[in-house]
Design a protein around this motif. Structure first.
Motif, PDB file in Angstrom:
ATOM      1  N   LEU A 103       0.829  -1.209   0.000  1.00 52.39           N
ATOM      2  CA  LEU A 103       0.000   0.000   0.000  1.00 52.39           C
ATOM      3  C   LEU A 103       0.862   1.256   0.000  1.00 52.39           C
ATOM      4  N   SER A 104       2.035   1.190   0.636  1.00 52.87           N
ATOM      5  CA  SER A 104       2.952   2.333   0.600  1.00 52.87           C
ATOM      6  C   SER A 104       3.471   2.549  -0.814  1.00 52.87           C
ATOM      7  N   VAL A 105       3.738   1.445  -1.517  1.00 53.34           N
ATOM      8  CA  VAL A 105       4.218   1.526  -2.899  1.00 53.34           C
ATOM      9  C   VAL A 105       3.161   2.181  -3.794  1.00 53.34           C
ATOM     10  N   THR A 106       1.914   1.763  -3.642  1.00 52.55           N
ATOM     11  CA  THR A 106       0.854   2.343  -4.473  1.00 52.55           C
ATOM     12  C   THR A 106       0.601   3.806  -4.124  1.00 52.55           C
ATOM     13  N   ALA A 107       0.678   4.132  -2.835  1.00 49.56           N
ATOM     14  CA  ALA A 107       0.404   5.506  -2.411  1.00 49.56           C
ATOM     15  C   ALA A 107       1.424   6.478  -2.987  1.00 49.56           C
ATOM     16  N   ALA A 108       2.707   6.091  -2.990  1.00 51.70           N
ATOM     17  CA  ALA A 108       3.745   6.979  -3.509  1.00 51.70           C
ATOM     18  C   ALA A 108       3.568   7.204  -5.009  1.00 51.70           C
ATOM     19  N   PHE A 109       3.191   6.154  -5.735  1.00 48.12           N
ATOM     20  CA  PHE A 109       2.965   6.290  -7.176  1.00 48.12           C
ATOM     21  C   PHE A 109       1.760   7.183  -7.449  1.00 48.12           C
ATOM     22  N   ASN A 110       0.650   6.909  -6.778  1.00 47.35           N
ATOM     23  CA  ASN A 110      -0.584   7.639  -7.056  1.00 47.35           C
ATOM     24  C   ASN A 110      -0.516   9.100  -6.633  1.00 47.35           C
ATOM     25  N   GLU A 111       0.303   9.403  -5.629  1.00 44.29           N
ATOM     26  CA  GLU A 111       0.426  10.794  -5.199  1.00 44.29           C
ATOM     27  C   GLU A 111       1.025  11.658  -6.305  1.00 44.29           C
ATOM     28  N   LYS A 112       1.960  11.080  -7.052  1.00 44.51           N
ATOM     29  CA  LYS A 112       2.580  11.824  -8.160  1.00 44.51           C
ATOM     30  C   LYS A 112       1.524  12.287  -9.168  1.00 44.51           C
ATOM     31  N   PHE A 113       0.609  11.405  -9.507  1.00 48.52           N
ATOM     32  CA  PHE A 113      -0.407  11.737 -10.505  1.00 48.52           C
ATOM     33  C   PHE A 113      -1.658  12.343  -9.875  1.00 48.52           C
ATOM     34  N   GLY A 114      -1.772  12.206  -8.558  1.00 48.29           N
ATOM     35  CA  GLY A 114      -2.877  12.855  -7.866  1.00 48.29           C
ATOM     36  C   GLY A 114      -2.798  14.366  -7.964  1.00 48.29           C
ATOM     37  N   LYS A 115      -1.587  14.889  -8.084  1.00 51.46           N
ATOM     38  CA  LYS A 115      -1.427  16.335  -8.253  1.00 51.46           C
ATOM     39  C   LYS A 115      -2.042  16.793  -9.572  1.00 51.46           C
ATOM     40  N   TRP A 116      -1.923  15.942 -10.597  1.00 45.94           N
ATOM     41  CA  TRP A 116      -2.571  16.268 -11.870  1.00 45.94           C
ATOM     42  C   TRP A 116      -4.088  16.164 -11.733  1.00 45.94           C
ATOM     43  N   ALA A 117      -4.546  15.153 -11.020  1.00 44.17           N
ATOM     44  CA  ALA A 117      -5.991  14.955 -10.875  1.00 44.17           C
ATOM     45  C   ALA A 117      -6.638  16.137 -10.162  1.00 44.17           C
ATOM     46  N   ARG A 118      -5.918  16.739  -9.239  1.00 48.04           N
ATOM     47  CA  ARG A 118      -6.484  17.889  -8.519  1.00 48.04           C
ATOM     48  C   ARG A 118      -6.553  19.131  -9.391  1.00 48.04           C
ATOM     49  N   ALA A 119      -5.746  19.164 -10.456  1.00 51.52           N
ATOM     50  CA  ALA A 119      -5.786  20.248 -11.464  1.00 51.52           C
ATOM     51  C   ALA A 119      -5.847  21.630 -10.821  1.00 51.52           C
ATOM     52  N   GLU A 120      -4.968  21.844  -9.860  1.00 44.51           N
ATOM     53  CA  GLU A 120      -5.004  23.101  -9.119  1.00 44.51           C
ATOM     54  C   GLU A 120      -4.725  24.314 -10.012  1.00 44.51           C
ATOM     55  N   GLU A 121      -3.903  24.116 -11.058  1.00 41.18           N
ATOM     56  CA  GLU A 121      -3.576  25.242 -11.921  1.00 41.18           C
ATOM     57  C   GLU A 121      -4.726  25.605 -12.857  1.00 41.18           C
ATOM     58  N   PHE A 122      -5.737  24.734 -12.950  1.00 46.83           N
ATOM     59  CA  PHE A 122      -6.821  24.973 -13.896  1.00 46.83           C
ATOM     60  C   PHE A 122      -7.597  26.237 -13.555  1.00 46.83           C
ATOM     61  N   TYR A 123      -7.768  26.526 -12.281  1.00 49.74           N
ATOM     62  CA  TYR A 123      -8.568  27.690 -11.882  1.00 49.74           C
ATOM     63  C   TYR A 123      -7.877  28.993 -12.277  1.00 49.74           C
ATOM     64  N   GLU A 124      -6.546  28.976 -12.301  1.00 42.24           N
ATOM     65  CA  GLU A 124      -5.818  30.147 -12.785  1.00 42.24           C
ATOM     66  C   GLU A 124      -5.989  30.279 -14.295  1.00 42.24           C
ATOM     67  N   ILE A 125      -5.997  29.138 -14.999  1.00 43.90           N
ATOM     68  CA  ILE A 125      -6.224  29.146 -16.445  1.00 43.90           C
ATOM     69  C   ILE A 125      -7.602  29.723 -16.761  1.00 43.90           C
ATOM     70  N   VAL A 126      -8.603  29.376 -15.949  1.00 42.18           N
ATOM     71  CA  VAL A 126      -9.965  29.891 -16.158  1.00 42.18           C
ATOM     72  C   VAL A 126      -9.977  31.410 -16.055  1.00 42.18           C
ATOM     73  N   THR A 127      -9.231  31.951 -15.081  1.00 41.88           N
ATOM     74  CA  THR A 127      -9.173  33.405 -14.910  1.00 41.88           C
ATOM     75  C   THR A 127      -8.569  34.072 -16.133  1.00 41.88           C
TER      76      THR A 127
END
Length: 297
Positions: A103-127
């Motif tokens: 589970l630690s192995v999967t968590a470290a991998f998924n966290e890398k792509f979880g940042k993309w899933a959160r799409a935090e920069e998208f709201y700045e793009i909308v502005t």
């Protein structure tokens, strides 16, 4: 003579005993106590095999102006890693140390792509898109296309690594969109992302790949065009730093890709180079061969 007979009788009496019938028999020596056999070892159940599976999931959203015009949108096709038991059931509640590690192995991998899933920069793009759209309305310009972000991922997996190649497309106004080639390589044994140069001994692998990329860049294409003729003047220095660019693995070997602008002008597009495992193997360390499933290591 009497003394001799008496001595013989004494020796016989010391070494023998009389039975109730008066016969002489040998005295049995006491048997040694045999140790109790150790208790049978309890059988330890074999731990169930743990496997890793990767699937991709699309994440998307869009934002619209008050009149319904789409201002911005994104779509990210992202890999997700899961650990499953031998029966195929995903591990959610660990039942052993091995499952906790998985589970630690999967968590470290998924966290890398979880940042993309959160799409935090998208709201700045909308502005930015909203400001640009209002400008187009005020100047009576046609609004051609919404601001767009897209990421497509291709996954290659072995028993030891997961290699993800990505194409990231971005349009935020201007004359043309931009496209970046991306790469991630993950060690399933350690649960860490790794840079490809760690697969070799010292700088041998890095130097060998650099020389091979330069050689391939000097080969004329079908139309006679030689790619290196369009490269920046310091192209050799850029190529020597190839581990910092998009490096991925597949069933045939290793791909090194430079995005547009990185090695040549935009018009030249991405510059892609392929290196077979047969080429790489002599330059790999033992751990590198193990990760890539080569040799007897």
């Amino acid at each position: 003579m009497r003394k001799l007979i008496a001595l013989i009788l004494i020796l016989l009496l010391c070494g023998c005993a009389a039975t109730a019938e008066g016969n002489i028999v040998d005295t049995p020596m006491p048997e040694e106590e045999k140790p109790e056999p150790p208790p049978a070892a309890e059988s330890v159940p074999e731990e169930e095999a743990i496997r890793y599976t990767v699937s991709t999931t699309a994440w998307s959203d869009e934002a619209c102006a008050e009149d319904g015009t789409v201002l911005a949108m994104y779509r990210f096709d992202l890999p997700e890693l899961k650990a499953v038991r031998e029966d195929g059931m995903p591990i959610t509640e660990p039942q052993s140390e091995a499952e906790e590690q998985a589970l630690s192995v999967t968590a470290a991998f998924n966290e890398k792509f979880g940042k993309w899933a959160r799409a935090e920069e998208f709201y700045e793009i909308v502005t930015w898109a909203e400001e640009d759209y209002n400008f187009h309305l005020a100047e009576e310009y046609e609004w051609y296309s919404p601001y767009t972000l897209e990421l497509d991922c291709t996954v290659y997996q072995t028993d030891h690594i997961i290699s993800v190649s990505g194409i990231y497309y971005s349009y935020t106004g201007g004359a043309h969109p931009n496209t970046w080639m991306l790469g991630w390589n993950y060690d399933l044994d350690t649960g860490e992302f790794f840079s490809p140069e760690v697969l070799g001994e010292s700088a041998e692998l890095q130097d060998a790949v650099t020389a091979e990329i330069i050689r391939q860049a000097q080969i004329p294409m079908e139309d006679g065009f030689v790619p290196v003729e369009m490269y920046w003047e310091d192209y050799e220095e850029i190529i020597a730093n190839w581990p910092s660019y998009a490096v991925t693995f597949n069933e045939d070997g290793m791909d090194v890709v430079f995005s547009a602008y990185e090695l040549a002008p935009y018009a030249a597009g991405p510059q892609e180079f392929h290196l077979s495992y047969a080429f790489l193997e002599p330059h790999l360390c033992d751990q590198g061969k193990l990760l890539l499933g080569l040799g007897d290591t």
